[in-house]
Write a protein that holds these residues in place. Structure first.
Motif, PDB file in Angstrom:
ATOM      1  N   MET A 123       0.219  -1.003  -0.431  1.00  0.00           N
ATOM      2  CA  MET A 123       0.114   0.074  -0.122  1.00  0.00           C
ATOM      3  C   MET A 123       0.862   1.329  -0.117  1.00  0.00           C
ATOM      4  O   MET A 123       2.183   1.110   0.498  1.00  0.00           O
ATOM      5  N   LYS A 124       0.185   2.807  -0.817  1.00  0.00           N
ATOM      6  CA  LYS A 124       1.140   3.159  -0.576  1.00  0.00           C
ATOM      7  C   LYS A 124       0.614   4.712  -0.107  1.00  0.00           C
ATOM      8  O   LYS A 124      -0.911   4.736  -0.764  1.00  0.00           O
ATOM      9  N   LEU A 125       0.865   5.433   0.846  1.00  0.00           N
ATOM     10  CA  LEU A 125      -0.072   6.606   1.425  1.00  0.00           C
ATOM     11  C   LEU A 125       0.799   7.716   0.889  1.00  0.00           C
ATOM     12  O   LEU A 125       1.435   8.285   0.902  1.00  0.00           O
ATOM     13  N   THR A 126      -0.046   8.656   0.799  1.00  0.00           N
ATOM     14  CA  THR A 126       0.444  10.199  -0.037  1.00  0.00           C
ATOM     15  C   THR A 126      -1.098  11.031   0.973  1.00  0.00           C
ATOM     16  O   THR A 126      -2.416  10.642   0.987  1.00  0.00           O
ATOM     17  N   TRP A 127      -0.983  12.230   0.611  1.00  0.00           N
ATOM     18  CA  TRP A 127      -2.032  13.620   1.298  1.00  0.00           C
ATOM     19  C   TRP A 127      -1.037  15.316   0.140  1.00  0.00           C
ATOM     20  O   TRP A 127      -0.738  14.977  -0.336  1.00  0.00           O
ATOM     21  N   THR A 128      -2.367  15.547   0.337  1.00  0.00           N
ATOM     22  CA  THR A 128      -2.844  16.962   0.337  1.00  0.00           C
ATOM     23  C   THR A 128      -3.168  17.802   0.806  1.00  0.00           C
ATOM     24  O   THR A 128      -4.116  16.987   2.321  1.00  0.00           O
ATOM     25  N   HIS A 132      -3.663   0.966  -3.340  1.00  0.00           N
ATOM     26  CA  HIS A 132      -3.157  -0.335  -3.471  1.00  0.00           C
ATOM     27  C   HIS A 132      -3.810  -1.299  -4.268  1.00  0.00           C
ATOM     28  O   HIS A 132      -5.073  -1.282  -4.952  1.00  0.00           O
ATOM     29  N   GLU A 133      -2.600  -2.252  -5.062  1.00  0.00           N
ATOM     30  CA  GLU A 133      -3.369  -2.740  -6.546  1.00  0.00           C
ATOM     31  C   GLU A 133      -4.456  -1.844  -7.434  1.00  0.00           C
ATOM     32  O   GLU A 133      -4.922  -2.522  -7.325  1.00  0.00           O
ATOM     33  N   GLY A 134      -4.312  -0.733  -7.753  1.00  0.00           N
ATOM     34  CA  GLY A 134      -5.412   0.230  -8.327  1.00  0.00           C
ATOM     35  C   GLY A 134      -6.097   0.026  -7.715  1.00  0.00           C
ATOM     36  O   GLY A 134      -6.552   1.283  -9.033  1.00  0.00           O
ATOM     37  N   PRO A 141       5.360   4.079   6.721  1.00  0.00           N
ATOM     38  CA  PRO A 141       6.748   2.659   6.502  1.00  0.00           C
ATOM     39  C   PRO A 141       6.112   1.963   6.769  1.00  0.00           C
ATOM     40  O   PRO A 141       6.195   1.558   6.375  1.00  0.00           O
ATOM     41  N   ALA A 142       5.230   2.330   8.081  1.00  0.00           N
ATOM     42  CA  ALA A 142       4.424   0.741   8.931  1.00  0.00           C
ATOM     43  C   ALA A 142       3.863   0.681   8.031  1.00  0.00           C
ATOM     44  O   ALA A 142       2.968  -0.808   7.870  1.00  0.00           O
ATOM     45  N   LEU A 143       2.581   1.281   7.425  1.00  0.00           N
ATOM     46  CA  LEU A 143       1.422   0.988   6.591  1.00  0.00           C
ATOM     47  C   LEU A 143       1.639   0.531   5.093  1.00  0.00           C
ATOM     48  O   LEU A 143       0.946  -0.651   5.390  1.00  0.00           O
TER      49      LEU A 143
END
Length: 331
Positions: free
Chosen positions: A1-6, A35-37, A66-68
């Motif tokens: 999974m990838k976490l981003t924000w604005t 996650h997965e598209g 990092p943990a997520l």
């Protein structure tokens, strides 16, 4: 999974005055878990009262990332959201919302269906700040009005709005501005006006005073700031008539469902409340609307411009889109 924000500024249509402050706007940190598209979204808003600014919110997200991102998927993350955001319930709630949104999209189900519930359109309250006119609210179709008090002659204020809205359902919220004696006197005077409930009439942190007022009030007393967590609510059966559940204060859908379950098991009425936020920030609570006697999810309706859409409410009725996940999208 990838976490981003604005970060997105949220300006109000007009400043909202309550007993302890006046607010004209706030910032929203809108986060995405991919996650997965697929992508799940959540929102944390800044709050002076809760000591949350953009720097603190984003710092917590950086510590969480990092943990997520090491977890195999959103279901695993929901089972145990990693620790850093636990110290800030508003940030935890945003992550929890994004994960529920992602799980719903993966399963092709709206979030309420993940909990085994259907959906029916639901009336929401509209908040009238101190000094604000209630007539435009009625003209838009709202029939459940929450009156902010604690700014002067509160009895006259309630009588004024009752005259303007003879058929509306009324809730009162002084945000803890009254003493216990004042609360009993004021509530006794406005009870004949057909008030459904009053939120947190006395300052938080004095549950004995809150219970004293509730025992002497003809109007149901709802704990708000004194009912933020499940541990808080465990002390309230027999002391008050109900609890106001706010996802940004308890930590999100996962925590809110535990509180709602406890409240129902112990004969406490449930109100669903919110902060000022976009439709993205309000949407998670909308999926719990079936569980509440009073739904007060109007935070997005106070904005000059809502950057998200999908939950309705502009005519007093919340309507979900039926799409998987939270059911919201950029406006």
């Amino acid at each position: 999974m990838k976490l981003t924000w604005t970060v997105t500024p949220l300006a109000l249509r007009e400043p909202l005055r309550i007993s302890r402050s006046v607010m004209a706007g706030r910032d929203a940190v809108q986060l995405t878990v991919a996650h997965e598209g697929l992508r799940g979204h959540g929102e944390a808003v800044t709050s002076v009262y809760h000591r949350l600014d953009v720097e603190r919110i984003t710092s917590l997200l950086r510590r969480l990332r990092p943990a997520l991102e090491e977890l195999p998927g959103p279901e695993a993350a929901l089972a145990a959201v990693p620790g850093p955001v636990a110290e800030a319930p508003g940030v935890l709630a945003a992550v929890d919302a994004a994960l529920h949104d992602l799980v719903g999209k993966r399963r092709g189900l709206p979030v309420h269906a993940l909990f085994g519930h259907g959906w029916s359109d639901t009336a929401t309250a509209f908040t009238v700040g101190i000094g604000q006119d209630s007539v435009p609210v009625l003209d838009r179709g709202f029939r459940l009005i929450k009156i902010k008090l604690g700014g002067g002659d509160d009895v006259a204020r309630v009588r004024e709005i009752r005259r303007a809205a003879p058929g509306a359902r009324l809730l009162l919220d002084p945000n803890g501005a009254w003493t216990a004696d004042e609360a009993v006197r004021i509530l006794d005077r406005v009870a004949p006006l057909g008030i459904e409930a009053v939120e947190q009439p006395v300052a938080p942190g004095a549950p004995d005073a809150l219970a004293w007022v509730a025992a002497r009030s003809a109007i149901p007393v709802i704990a708000d700031e004194d009912a933020r967590t499940l541990e808080d609510v465990r002390n309230l059966p027999g002391a008050v008539h109900g609890v106001n559940v706010k996802l940004a204060e308890c930590g999100g859908l996962t925590a809110a469902r535990r509180i709602v379950g406890f409240a129902r098991d112990h004969s406490l009425q449930v109100m669903l409340g919110c902060q000022v936020a976009s439709s993205l920030g309000i949407a998670p609570a909308v999926h719990l609307a079936h569980s509440a006697r009073w739904v007060d999810l109007d935070g997005h309706l106070l904005l000059a411009e809502d950057p998200w859409t999908g939950i309705g409410g502009h005519d007093g009725v919340l309507r979900l889109s039926g799409e998987p996940g939270l059911g919201v999208r950029p406006a």
